[in-house]
Design a protein around this motif. Structure first.
Motif, PDB file in Angstrom:
ATOM      1  N   TYR A 167      26.844 -33.317 -70.936  1.00 23.42           N
ATOM      2  CA  TYR A 167      27.192 -33.038 -69.550  1.00 23.42           C
ATOM      3  C   TYR A 167      28.246 -34.037 -69.082  1.00 23.42           C
ATOM      4  CZ  TYR A 167      23.208 -29.848 -68.975  1.00 23.42           C
ATOM      5  OH  TYR A 167      22.329 -28.793 -69.074  1.00 23.42           O
ATOM      6  N   ASN A 168      29.171 -33.576 -68.237  1.00 25.28           N
ATOM      7  CA  ASN A 168      30.208 -34.461 -67.711  1.00 25.28           C
ATOM      8  C   ASN A 168      30.551 -34.034 -66.292  1.00 25.28           C
ATOM      9  OD1 ASN A 168      31.865 -32.165 -67.971  1.00 25.28           O
ATOM     10  ND2 ASN A 168      32.521 -32.784 -70.022  1.00 25.28           N
ATOM     11  N   ILE A 169      31.675 -34.526 -65.787  1.00 28.34           N
ATOM     12  CA  ILE A 169      32.075 -34.250 -64.403  1.00 28.34           C
ATOM     13  C   ILE A 169      32.256 -32.750 -64.162  1.00 28.34           C
ATOM     14  CG2 ILE A 169      34.580 -34.400 -64.760  1.00 28.34           C
ATOM     15  CD1 ILE A 169      32.696 -36.040 -61.834  1.00 28.34           C
ATOM     16  N   SER A 226      41.991 -41.129 -59.230  1.00 34.95           N
ATOM     17  CA  SER A 226      41.818 -39.948 -60.076  1.00 34.95           C
ATOM     18  C   SER A 226      41.590 -38.744 -59.179  1.00 34.95           C
ATOM     19  CB  SER A 226      40.606 -40.098 -61.002  1.00 34.95           C
ATOM     20  OG  SER A 226      40.703 -41.243 -61.804  1.00 34.95           O
ATOM     21  N   GLU A 227      41.959 -37.568 -59.688  1.00 39.26           N
ATOM     22  CA  GLU A 227      41.699 -36.343 -58.934  1.00 39.26           C
ATOM     23  C   GLU A 227      40.311 -35.852 -59.298  1.00 39.26           C
ATOM     24  OE1 GLU A 227      43.628 -31.920 -58.358  1.00 39.26           O
ATOM     25  OE2 GLU A 227      44.943 -33.585 -58.927  1.00 39.26           O
ATOM     26  N   LEU A 228      39.437 -35.762 -58.299  1.00 40.52           N
ATOM     27  CA  LEU A 228      38.029 -35.422 -58.535  1.00 40.52           C
ATOM     28  C   LEU A 228      37.603 -34.293 -57.598  1.00 40.52           C
ATOM     29  CD1 LEU A 228      36.950 -39.110 -58.949  1.00 40.52           C
ATOM     30  CD2 LEU A 228      36.655 -37.371 -60.708  1.00 40.52           C
ATOM     31  N   LYS A 244      28.013 -42.124 -63.354  1.00 38.52           N
ATOM     32  CA  LYS A 244      28.041 -43.446 -63.998  1.00 38.52           C
ATOM     33  C   LYS A 244      28.840 -43.395 -65.289  1.00 38.52           C
ATOM     34  CE  LYS A 244      23.700 -45.595 -62.462  1.00 38.52           C
ATOM     35  NZ  LYS A 244      22.306 -45.888 -62.898  1.00 38.52           N
ATOM     36  N   LYS A 245      28.627 -42.304 -66.046  1.00 33.35           N
ATOM     37  CA  LYS A 245      29.332 -42.140 -67.319  1.00 33.35           C
ATOM     38  C   LYS A 245      30.842 -42.029 -67.085  1.00 33.35           C
ATOM     39  CE  LYS A 245      28.855 -38.328 -69.812  1.00 33.35           C
ATOM     40  NZ  LYS A 245      28.262 -37.301 -70.691  1.00 33.35           N
ATOM     41  N   GLU A 246      31.230 -41.342 -66.001  1.00 35.66           N
ATOM     42  CA  GLU A 246      32.655 -41.229 -65.672  1.00 35.66           C
ATOM     43  C   GLU A 246      33.251 -42.595 -65.327  1.00 35.66           C
ATOM     44  OE1 GLU A 246      34.725 -38.327 -65.576  1.00 35.66           O
ATOM     45  OE2 GLU A 246      33.033 -37.614 -66.767  1.00 35.66           O
ATOM     46  N   MET A 292      37.161 -41.916 -64.553  1.00 34.73           N
ATOM     47  CA  MET A 292      37.655 -42.396 -63.255  1.00 34.73           C
ATOM     48  C   MET A 292      38.535 -43.614 -63.471  1.00 34.73           C
ATOM     49  SD  MET A 292      34.531 -42.214 -60.525  1.00 34.73           S
ATOM     50  CE  MET A 292      33.354 -40.860 -60.518  1.00 34.73           C
ATOM     51  N   ILE A 293      39.733 -43.576 -62.931  1.00 29.72           N
ATOM     52  CA  ILE A 293      40.646 -44.717 -63.016  1.00 29.72           C
ATOM     53  C   ILE A 293      40.391 -45.592 -61.791  1.00 29.72           C
ATOM     54  CG2 ILE A 293      43.062 -45.437 -63.127  1.00 29.72           C
ATOM     55  CD1 ILE A 293      43.653 -42.570 -64.211  1.00 29.72           C
ATOM     56  N   LEU A 294      39.790 -46.766 -62.021  1.00 27.55           N
ATOM     57  CA  LEU A 294      39.442 -47.669 -60.927  1.00 27.55           C
ATOM     58  C   LEU A 294      40.521 -48.734 -60.760  1.00 27.55           C
ATOM     59  CD1 LEU A 294      35.646 -48.195 -61.694  1.00 27.55           C
ATOM     60  CD2 LEU A 294      36.657 -46.611 -60.071  1.00 27.55           C
TER      61      LEU A 294
END
Length: 484
Positions: A197-199, A398-400, A439-441, A447-449
């Motif tokens: 599973y992911n975003i 990031s585009e979410l 959390k995994k993202e 996610m670009i932080l």
């Protein structure tokens, strides 16, 4: 409209902007012969059905195939997929034309579609993908404006079905309020945060909500059937054969549809989705629901839309809403900002606020800020930032999916609102699935932080302020030109 052979061919000719004469000649027909088919005066001979469908599909695929060409078919196929090749488009159109032909032939020969002698089965991934889109599109276009209730246990995120379900696009946003999709969520699918599973789970929920009115239902016991039901119209049953090949069976027998629906309604299911009206009614009946949320240890909030966490009591007075609701939301916002909750916000959400001036207060409304006050509103984050807590506010470049998510142990809540700030939807998960996915993202590359400190934040606000002033200037120039 529905899917009749003449109507479908007429629409395809219109979409492709081809001349009817050119199409007729390509089919080795006279224009008058084609005209009779388009007007429903006659059908091609039954023995020619497959050859006719394939030839017509080849003609239209040649003219229409290109990047995102599936969007051209929105009017006749509101459920479709992005074609990866001209051959895929040709195969889909061939299935669609053949289906329309079969339907017309059945009606011409006094067939009763409500009580067929046998049901239809479709074998293989590509066949199922094509026929799912053809069949559902037919029913949606057949009765435009009529409310429709769908019920589903389709495992949208299961890798076994990913080649089929993950490709499907819904082009039904204009009918969003007419189409209700009740999705039953099985216990194991939310309790086990599958590593696959992911975003995409969050994206699917957000995108689905744009196209239909989505309600999630949590069942206590597994429903040992994978199905897609349109109440009173059809039932699709899905299974896998011994060699792993998927099979879809299409049932329209009215008696069985009623029996199946009645059995489904006896299952113990709890609705975990609420629109704004339902959520406010639940809180009015039990105001402690919000206070219990305030008292929870909230691990993280993810803001991919501009939620008004920084709003003041005075500014909230502008909104028309019950006082207890405003006070409870203020308490929740302050609890999140003052405690150890990690606060993720996307650059898109901040730019969106700067452009619109809308600070969204769930279940209350959007508070408007004049353009000159918008940057100073964002500087209120400064009080939550110091050298020791640089991890408190995390800016995401990031585009979410356009949603806000609140996560605590064993519980996640997804909040969405439409572009007019009128229709809200809240989906609740009594599990760690959404929390673990996000959390995994964060831990991976999803996610670009931005590295964060008070200095960097202030520099970023300066840059944003400059961009915002320039945008205002350009808009002013545009309006002056229009006045001239």
């Amino acid at each position: 409209m529905g899917m009749k052979t003449g109507t479908l061919l007429e629409e395809l000719i219109y979409i492709s902007q081809a001349s009817k004469t050119d199409f007729a000649l390509s089919m080795n027909m006279t224009p008058s012969g084609l005209s009779k088919i388009l007007k429903g005066g006659r059908l091609p001979f039954l023995k020619e059905k497959r050859a006719f469908s394939k030839m017509a599909a080849g003609y239209f695929a040649e003219v229409l195939y290109g990047d995102f060409c599936y969007l051209k078919f929105e009017r006749i196929f509101p459920v479709l997929y992005d074609f990866s090749s001209k051959y895929e488009l040709e195969m889909f159109l061939s299935y669609a034309i053949e289906y329309a032909f079969d339907k017309d032939f059945d009606e011409e020969n006094n067939g009763s579609l409500g009580y067929p002698d046998r049901e239809a089965s479709f074998l293989g991934k590509k066949t199922i993908l094509n026929m799912f889109c053809v069949l559902v599109s037919d029913y949606l276009t057949r009765e435009e404006g009529v409310p429709m209730e769908f019920y589903s246990t389709l495992p949208w995120f299961d890798k076994m079905y990913s080649d089929i379900l993950s490709r499907i696009k819904l082009l039904t946003s204009k009918r969003q309020k007419d189409i209700l999709l009740n999705q039953f969520v099985e216990p194991h699918s939310v309790d086990d945060a599958d590593k696959n599973y992911n975003i995409g789970v969050l994206s699917s929920i957000v995108n689905c909500q744009k196209s239909v009115d989505l309600n999630l239902w949590r069942v206590k016991k597994e429903i040992n059937s994978t199905f897609f039901l349109l109440k009173g119209r059809f039932l699709m049953l899905f299974s896998f054969q011994i060699d792993g090949t998927p099979l879809m069976t299409f049932i329209t027998h009215r008696g069985y549809l009623t029996s199946f629906y009645n059995s489904l309604m006896k299952k113990e299911a709890k609705k975990v989705s609420y629109n704004g009206i339902e959520a406010r009614a639940a809180l009015k009946e039990d105001p402690s629901l919000l206070s219990r949320l305030v008292d929870r240890q909230i691990d993280a909030v993810y803001n991919f839309i501009s939620i008004g966490y920084l709003i003041t009591e005075q500014e909230l007075e502008r909104a028309r809403s019950e006082e207890y609701l405003k006070k409870s939301l203020l308490s929740l916002f302050r609890n999140i900002l003052d405690k150890e909750t990690v606060f993720y916000v996307t650059i898109d959400a901040m730019l969106g606020f700067c452009a619109t001036g809308k600070a969204i207060i769930p279940l209350v409304g959007a508070i408007d800020f004049p353009s000159k006050e918008r940057i100073s509103y964002l500087t209120r984050f400064n009080t939550s930032i110091n050298d020791q807590s640089s991890d408190k506010i995390r800016v995401v470049n990031s585009e979410l999916p356009k949603a806000a998510v609140l996560c605590s142990k064993g519980f996640s809540m997804i909040y969405m609102i439409d572009s007019k700030y009128e229709c809200e939807k809240i989906h609740c998960f009594e599990s760690d699935l959404i929390n673990d996915i996000l959390k995994k993202e964060v831990d991976g590359d999803g996610m670009i932080l931005m590295d964060f400190s008070l200095d960097l934040w202030e520099n970023y606000l300066d840059e944003m302020s400059g961009s915002f002033v320039m945008a205002d200037f350009e808009m002013g120039q545009d309006s002056n030109e229009m006045d001239l």
